[in-house]
Motif scaffolding. Structure first.
Motif, PDB file in Angstrom:
ATOM      1  N   UNK A  29       0.881  -1.165   0.000  1.00 35.74           N
ATOM      2  CA  UNK A  29       0.000   0.000   0.000  1.00 35.74           C
ATOM      3  C   UNK A  29       0.916   1.212   0.000  1.00 35.74           C
ATOM      4  N   UNK A  30       1.083   1.835  -1.166  1.00 39.71           N
ATOM      5  CA  UNK A  30       2.054   2.915  -1.348  1.00 39.71           C
ATOM      6  C   UNK A  30       1.347   4.209  -1.721  1.00 39.71           C
ATOM      7  N   UNK A  31       1.948   5.325  -1.330  1.00 43.70           N
ATOM      8  CA  UNK A  31       1.354   6.648  -1.517  1.00 43.70           C
ATOM      9  C   UNK A  31       2.132   7.424  -2.581  1.00 43.70           C
ATOM     10  N   UNK A  32       1.401   8.108  -3.456  1.00 45.31           N
ATOM     11  CA  UNK A  32       2.007   8.882  -4.533  1.00 45.31           C
ATOM     12  C   UNK A  32       1.404  10.289  -4.551  1.00 45.31           C
ATOM     13  N   UNK A  68      -2.087  14.115  -2.096  1.00 47.39           N
ATOM     14  CA  UNK A  68      -1.867  12.760  -2.605  1.00 47.39           C
ATOM     15  C   UNK A  68      -2.622  12.558  -3.919  1.00 47.39           C
ATOM     16  N   UNK A  69      -1.947  11.978  -4.902  1.00 43.20           N
ATOM     17  CA  UNK A  69      -2.578  11.626  -6.176  1.00 43.20           C
ATOM     18  C   UNK A  69      -3.341  10.318  -6.054  1.00 43.20           C
ATOM     19  N   UNK A  70      -2.656   9.300  -5.530  1.00 46.04           N
ATOM     20  CA  UNK A  70      -3.292   7.986  -5.418  1.00 46.04           C
ATOM     21  C   UNK A  70      -2.568   7.141  -4.379  1.00 46.04           C
ATOM     22  N   UNK A  71      -3.249   6.069  -3.971  1.00 44.60           N
ATOM     23  CA  UNK A  71      -2.662   5.041  -3.119  1.00 44.60           C
ATOM     24  C   UNK A  71      -2.843   3.712  -3.841  1.00 44.60           C
ATOM     25  N   UNK A  72      -1.769   2.978  -3.998  1.00 45.04           N
ATOM     26  CA  UNK A  72      -1.834   1.693  -4.708  1.00 45.04           C
ATOM     27  C   UNK A  72      -0.636   0.849  -4.325  1.00 45.04           C
ATOM     28  N   UNK A  73      -0.558  -0.354  -4.799  1.00 41.04           N
ATOM     29  CA  UNK A  73      -1.377  -0.992  -5.822  1.00 41.04           C
ATOM     30  C   UNK A  73      -1.948  -2.329  -5.319  1.00 41.04           C
ATOM     31  N   UNK A  74      -1.843  -2.570  -3.987  1.00 42.57           N
ATOM     32  CA  UNK A  74      -2.327  -3.846  -3.444  1.00 42.57           C
ATOM     33  C   UNK A  74      -3.324  -3.648  -2.312  1.00 42.57           C
ATOM     34  N   UNK A  75      -4.092  -2.566  -2.383  1.00 41.43           N
ATOM     35  CA  UNK A  75      -5.139  -2.343  -1.387  1.00 41.43           C
ATOM     36  C   UNK A  75      -6.106  -3.515  -1.324  1.00 41.43           C
ATOM     37  N   UNK A 134      -5.618  -6.541  -1.600  1.00 41.36           N
ATOM     38  CA  UNK A 134      -5.081  -7.737  -0.944  1.00 41.36           C
ATOM     39  C   UNK A 134      -4.749  -7.497   0.522  1.00 41.36           C
ATOM     40  N   UNK A 135      -4.382  -6.264   0.858  1.00 41.47           N
ATOM     41  CA  UNK A 135      -3.835  -5.988   2.186  1.00 41.47           C
ATOM     42  C   UNK A 135      -4.851  -5.376   3.133  1.00 41.47           C
TER      43      UNK A 135
END
Length: 282
Positions: free
Chosen positions: A74-77, A97-104, A106-107
Protein backbone atom coordinates in the motif's frame (compact mmCIF):
# COMPACT_ATOMS: atom_id res chain seq x y z
CA UNK A 1 -29.85 -0.83 -5.41
CA UNK A 2 -29.39 -1.36 -9.11
CA UNK A 3 -28.15 -4.44 -10.91
CA UNK A 4 -25.18 -6.02 -9.15
CA UNK A 5 -23.63 -9.22 -10.40
CA UNK A 6 -24.60 -11.02 -13.56
CA UNK A 7 -25.00 -8.71 -16.51
CA UNK A 8 -28.09 -8.76 -18.69
CA UNK A 9 -27.84 -9.46 -22.44
CA UNK A 10 -28.54 -5.76 -23.05
CA UNK A 11 -25.68 -4.73 -20.77
CA UNK A 12 -23.29 -7.17 -22.45
CA UNK A 13 -24.31 -5.92 -25.87
CA UNK A 14 -23.70 -2.32 -24.81
CA UNK A 15 -20.31 -3.18 -23.31
CA UNK A 16 -19.22 -5.10 -26.41
CA UNK A 17 -20.36 -2.22 -28.63
CA UNK A 18 -19.08 0.76 -26.62
CA UNK A 19 -16.15 -0.77 -24.75
CA UNK A 20 -17.46 0.49 -21.41
CA UNK A 21 -20.51 0.06 -19.24
CA UNK A 22 -21.92 2.13 -16.37
CA UNK A 23 -23.72 0.22 -13.61
CA UNK A 24 -25.49 2.69 -11.35
CA UNK A 25 -25.86 2.08 -7.60
CA UNK A 26 -23.34 -0.76 -7.70
CA UNK A 27 -22.17 0.05 -4.18
CA UNK A 28 -24.17 1.19 -1.17
CA UNK A 29 -23.48 4.45 0.69
CA UNK A 30 -22.26 2.30 3.59
CA UNK A 31 -19.63 0.62 1.39
CA UNK A 32 -18.46 3.96 0.05
CA UNK A 33 -18.23 5.44 3.52
CA UNK A 34 -16.24 2.45 4.81
CA UNK A 35 -13.65 2.77 2.03
CA UNK A 36 -13.32 6.54 2.33
CA UNK A 37 -13.12 6.38 6.12
CA UNK A 38 -10.38 3.74 6.00
CA UNK A 39 -8.41 5.82 3.50
CA UNK A 40 -8.67 8.81 5.84
CA UNK A 41 -7.14 6.66 8.56
CA UNK A 42 -4.33 5.46 6.28
CA UNK A 43 -3.53 9.02 5.23
CA UNK A 44 -3.42 10.21 8.83
CA UNK A 45 -0.92 7.43 9.60
CA UNK A 46 1.19 8.06 6.51
CA UNK A 47 4.67 9.51 7.04
CA UNK A 48 5.04 11.88 4.12
CA UNK A 49 8.81 12.05 4.43
CA UNK A 50 8.74 9.36 1.73
CA UNK A 51 8.12 11.32 -1.45
CA UNK A 52 7.13 9.68 -4.71
CA UNK A 53 5.27 11.54 -7.45
CA UNK A 54 2.88 9.97 -9.95
CA UNK A 55 2.36 11.34 -13.43
CA UNK A 56 1.05 9.82 -16.64
CA UNK A 57 2.96 12.48 -18.59
CA UNK A 58 6.40 11.69 -17.14
CA UNK A 59 6.14 8.03 -16.21
CA UNK A 60 9.63 7.06 -17.33
CA UNK A 61 11.32 9.87 -15.40
CA UNK A 62 9.29 9.42 -12.22
CA UNK A 63 9.18 5.62 -11.99
CA UNK A 64 11.37 4.42 -9.13
CA UNK A 65 11.75 1.52 -6.70
CA UNK A 66 8.87 2.90 -4.63
CA UNK A 67 6.64 2.49 -7.69
CA UNK A 68 7.89 -1.01 -8.52
CA UNK A 69 7.50 -2.24 -4.96
CA UNK A 70 3.97 -0.86 -4.74
CA UNK A 71 2.74 -3.88 -6.70
CA UNK A 72 2.57 -5.79 -3.42
CA UNK A 73 2.20 -2.92 -0.98
CA UNK A 74 0.00 0.00 0.00
CA UNK A 75 2.05 2.91 -1.35
CA UNK A 76 1.35 6.65 -1.52
CA UNK A 77 2.01 8.88 -4.53
CA UNK A 78 1.84 12.67 -4.59
CA UNK A 79 0.45 15.01 -7.22
CA UNK A 80 3.02 16.73 -9.44
CA UNK A 81 1.71 20.14 -8.40
CA UNK A 82 1.73 19.34 -4.68
CA UNK A 83 5.17 20.87 -4.04
CA UNK A 84 6.50 24.41 -4.19
CA UNK A 85 9.89 25.43 -5.60
CA UNK A 86 11.55 24.61 -2.27
CA UNK A 87 10.26 21.04 -2.38
CA UNK A 88 7.71 21.54 0.40
CA UNK A 89 4.04 20.65 0.25
CA UNK A 90 1.82 23.58 -0.70
CA UNK A 91 -1.01 22.23 1.46
CA UNK A 92 -1.82 19.31 3.77
CA UNK A 93 -0.82 15.79 2.77
CA UNK A 94 -4.54 14.88 2.67
CA UNK A 95 -4.98 17.34 -0.21
CA UNK A 96 -1.67 16.51 -1.93
CA UNK A 97 -1.87 12.76 -2.60
CA UNK A 98 -2.58 11.63 -6.18
CA UNK A 99 -3.29 7.99 -5.42
CA UNK A 100 -2.66 5.04 -3.12
CA UNK A 101 -1.83 1.69 -4.71
CA UNK A 102 -1.38 -0.99 -5.82
CA UNK A 103 -2.33 -3.85 -3.44
CA UNK A 104 -5.14 -2.34 -1.39
CA UNK A 105 -7.37 -5.18 -2.59
CA UNK A 106 -5.08 -7.74 -0.94
CA UNK A 107 -3.83 -5.99 2.19
CA UNK A 108 -6.61 -3.72 3.47
CA UNK A 109 -9.71 -5.66 4.67
CA UNK A 110 -12.29 -3.04 3.66
CA UNK A 111 -10.99 -2.91 0.09
CA UNK A 112 -10.42 -6.66 -0.04
CA UNK A 113 -14.01 -7.34 1.00
CA UNK A 114 -15.32 -5.21 -1.86
CA UNK A 115 -12.82 -6.47 -4.44
CA UNK A 116 -13.48 -10.14 -3.74
CA UNK A 117 -17.23 -9.76 -3.25
CA UNK A 118 -19.77 -11.93 -5.02
CA UNK A 119 -20.93 -9.00 -7.12
CA UNK A 120 -17.42 -8.41 -8.46
CA UNK A 121 -16.72 -12.07 -9.20
CA UNK A 122 -20.15 -12.53 -10.81
CA UNK A 123 -19.53 -9.49 -12.98
CA UNK A 124 -16.20 -10.88 -14.19
CA UNK A 125 -17.72 -14.26 -14.95
CA UNK A 126 -20.48 -12.49 -16.87
CA UNK A 127 -17.72 -11.01 -19.04
CA UNK A 128 -16.38 -14.48 -19.82
CA UNK A 129 -13.59 -14.86 -17.27
CA UNK A 130 -12.91 -18.41 -16.11
CA UNK A 131 -10.07 -17.94 -13.61
CA UNK A 132 -9.67 -14.20 -13.04
CA UNK A 133 -7.14 -12.57 -10.73
CA UNK A 134 -7.09 -9.01 -9.47
CA UNK A 135 -3.67 -7.70 -10.44
CA UNK A 136 -3.73 -4.16 -9.02
CA UNK A 137 -5.90 -1.62 -7.22
CA UNK A 138 -5.76 2.12 -6.71
CA UNK A 139 -7.51 4.71 -4.59
CA UNK A 140 -7.53 7.84 -6.77
CA UNK A 141 -8.14 11.26 -5.19
CA UNK A 142 -8.31 13.74 -8.09
CA UNK A 143 -7.63 16.52 -5.64
CA UNK A 144 -9.46 19.87 -5.96
CA UNK A 145 -7.42 22.39 -7.90
CA UNK A 146 -4.38 20.16 -8.51
CA UNK A 147 -5.79 16.74 -9.47
CA UNK A 148 -3.59 15.78 -12.41
CA UNK A 149 -4.54 14.90 -15.96
CA UNK A 150 -4.48 11.23 -16.97
CA UNK A 151 -3.56 11.15 -20.64
CA UNK A 152 -5.34 8.91 -23.18
CA UNK A 153 -4.35 5.29 -22.60
CA UNK A 154 -5.43 1.65 -22.71
CA UNK A 155 -5.22 -0.53 -19.61
CA UNK A 156 -3.84 -3.46 -21.61
CA UNK A 157 -0.75 -1.34 -22.28
CA UNK A 158 0.27 -1.64 -18.62
CA UNK A 159 -1.24 -4.98 -17.62
CA UNK A 160 -0.63 -7.18 -20.63
CA UNK A 161 -1.37 -10.87 -21.01
CA UNK A 162 -1.06 -13.01 -24.12
CA UNK A 163 -3.76 -12.95 -25.37
CA UNK A 164 -4.79 -9.63 -23.79
CA UNK A 165 -7.44 -9.91 -21.08
CA UNK A 166 -7.47 -6.86 -18.78
CA UNK A 167 -10.71 -5.28 -17.57
CA UNK A 168 -10.84 -2.16 -15.43
CA UNK A 169 -13.48 -1.71 -12.72
CA UNK A 170 -13.73 1.96 -11.67
CA UNK A 171 -15.96 2.74 -8.68
CA UNK A 172 -17.00 6.36 -8.11
CA UNK A 173 -16.70 7.10 -4.40
CA UNK A 174 -17.88 10.65 -5.09
CA UNK A 175 -19.86 12.16 -7.95
CA UNK A 176 -17.67 12.40 -11.06
CA UNK A 177 -18.52 15.34 -13.33
CA UNK A 178 -16.95 17.17 -16.24
CA UNK A 179 -16.03 19.93 -13.78
CA UNK A 180 -14.07 17.77 -11.32
CA UNK A 181 -12.37 15.40 -13.76
CA UNK A 182 -14.67 12.53 -14.77
CA UNK A 183 -13.61 9.79 -17.15
CA UNK A 184 -13.75 10.33 -20.91
CA UNK A 185 -13.63 7.53 -23.48
CA UNK A 186 -13.72 6.98 -27.23
CA UNK A 187 -16.74 4.69 -27.72
CA UNK A 188 -15.88 1.61 -29.75
CA UNK A 189 -12.13 2.27 -29.70
CA UNK A 190 -11.51 -1.13 -28.09
CA UNK A 191 -12.32 -2.73 -31.44
CA UNK A 192 -9.13 -1.29 -32.97
CA UNK A 193 -6.80 -3.31 -30.75
CA UNK A 194 -3.82 -2.39 -28.61
CA UNK A 195 -1.73 0.49 -29.97
CA UNK A 196 1.30 0.33 -27.65
CA UNK A 197 2.72 -1.29 -24.52
CA UNK A 198 4.41 0.04 -21.40
CA UNK A 199 7.50 -2.16 -21.02
CA UNK A 200 9.94 -2.72 -18.18
CA UNK A 201 13.45 -3.84 -19.13
CA UNK A 202 17.09 -3.23 -18.21
CA UNK A 203 16.62 0.45 -19.11
CA UNK A 204 13.69 0.94 -16.77
CA UNK A 205 10.20 1.54 -18.16
CA UNK A 206 9.15 2.95 -21.51
CA UNK A 207 6.49 2.69 -24.20
CA UNK A 208 7.33 0.63 -27.27
CA UNK A 209 5.58 3.10 -29.58
CA UNK A 210 4.72 6.82 -29.47
CA UNK A 211 1.22 7.82 -28.51
CA UNK A 212 -1.23 8.39 -31.36
CA UNK A 213 -2.97 11.76 -31.54
CA UNK A 214 -6.60 11.83 -30.49
CA UNK A 215 -9.18 14.51 -31.17
CA UNK A 216 -11.20 15.77 -28.23
CA UNK A 217 -14.36 15.51 -30.31
CA UNK A 218 -13.91 11.72 -30.43
CA UNK A 219 -14.24 11.39 -26.65
CA UNK A 220 -17.45 11.02 -24.68
CA UNK A 221 -17.69 12.16 -21.06
CA UNK A 222 -18.72 9.55 -18.48
CA UNK A 223 -20.36 11.50 -15.68
CA UNK A 224 -21.55 9.23 -12.87
CA UNK A 225 -23.00 9.45 -9.38
CA UNK A 226 -21.20 8.13 -6.31
CA UNK A 227 -21.69 4.36 -6.06
CA UNK A 228 -21.68 3.82 -9.83
CA UNK A 229 -19.25 1.32 -11.34
CA UNK A 230 -17.67 1.93 -14.74
CA UNK A 231 -16.51 -1.27 -16.48
CA UNK A 232 -13.69 -0.60 -18.97
CA UNK A 233 -12.48 -2.93 -21.72
CA UNK A 234 -8.69 -3.25 -21.62
CA UNK A 235 -8.31 -1.84 -25.14
CA UNK A 236 -10.67 1.11 -24.60
CA UNK A 237 -8.96 4.49 -25.02
CA UNK A 238 -9.88 6.64 -22.04
CA UNK A 239 -8.57 9.60 -20.08
CA UNK A 240 -9.44 12.26 -17.52
CA UNK A 241 -8.59 15.94 -17.34
CA UNK A 242 -7.20 18.01 -14.49
CA UNK A 243 -9.55 18.78 -11.66
CA UNK A 244 -9.69 22.56 -11.61
CA UNK A 245 -12.78 22.66 -9.41
CA UNK A 246 -13.10 23.00 -5.64
CA UNK A 247 -14.51 19.46 -5.28
CA UNK A 248 -12.52 16.23 -5.12
CA UNK A 249 -13.34 13.16 -7.22
CA UNK A 250 -12.40 10.09 -5.22
CA UNK A 251 -12.56 6.69 -6.94
CA UNK A 252 -11.44 3.13 -6.27
CA UNK A 253 -10.14 1.20 -9.27
CA UNK A 254 -9.27 -2.48 -9.63
CA UNK A 255 -7.98 -4.38 -12.65
CA UNK A 256 -8.56 -8.03 -13.45
CA UNK A 257 -6.78 -10.33 -15.89
CA UNK A 258 -7.44 -13.90 -16.99
CA UNK A 259 -5.14 -16.77 -15.98
CA UNK A 260 -6.96 -19.57 -17.80
CA UNK A 261 -5.28 -19.71 -21.22
CA UNK A 262 -3.56 -16.32 -20.80
CA UNK A 263 0.08 -15.72 -19.91
CA UNK A 264 1.26 -12.73 -17.85
CA UNK A 265 3.89 -10.83 -19.85
CA UNK A 266 7.27 -10.93 -18.13
CA UNK A 267 8.12 -7.41 -19.32
CA UNK A 268 5.13 -5.78 -17.58
CA UNK A 269 6.03 -3.23 -14.91
CA UNK A 270 4.41 -5.43 -12.25
CA UNK A 271 6.68 -8.29 -11.22
CA UNK A 272 5.24 -10.01 -8.20
CA UNK A 273 7.07 -12.30 -5.82
CA UNK A 274 3.83 -14.08 -4.97
CA UNK A 275 1.15 -14.76 -7.58
CA UNK A 276 -2.30 -13.37 -6.70
CA UNK A 277 -5.04 -15.83 -5.82
CA UNK A 278 -7.84 -16.28 -8.40
CA UNK A 279 -11.32 -15.18 -7.41
CA UNK A 280 -14.25 -17.45 -8.01
CA UNK A 281 -17.99 -16.93 -7.89
CA UNK A 282 -19.62 -18.87 -5.08
Amino acid sequence: MGIVGNLSPEQLQSFNSQGFLVIESFSSPEELHAMMNRMDQLLNQFDCSTISVFSTKNQKELTDDHFYESAERVSFFFEEKAFNDDGNLRQSKQLSINKVGHALHEIEPVFKTFSRSEKISSLLFSLGYKRPVLIQSMYIFKQPGIGGEVVPHQDNSFLYTEPSSCTGLWLALEDATITNGCLWAIPGSHKNGLVRRFIRDENGVHFDNPSPSYGHKDFMSIEVKAGSLVVLHGDLIHQSFENQSSKSRHAFSIHAVETDGCEWAQDNWIRRKVDPEPIYSS
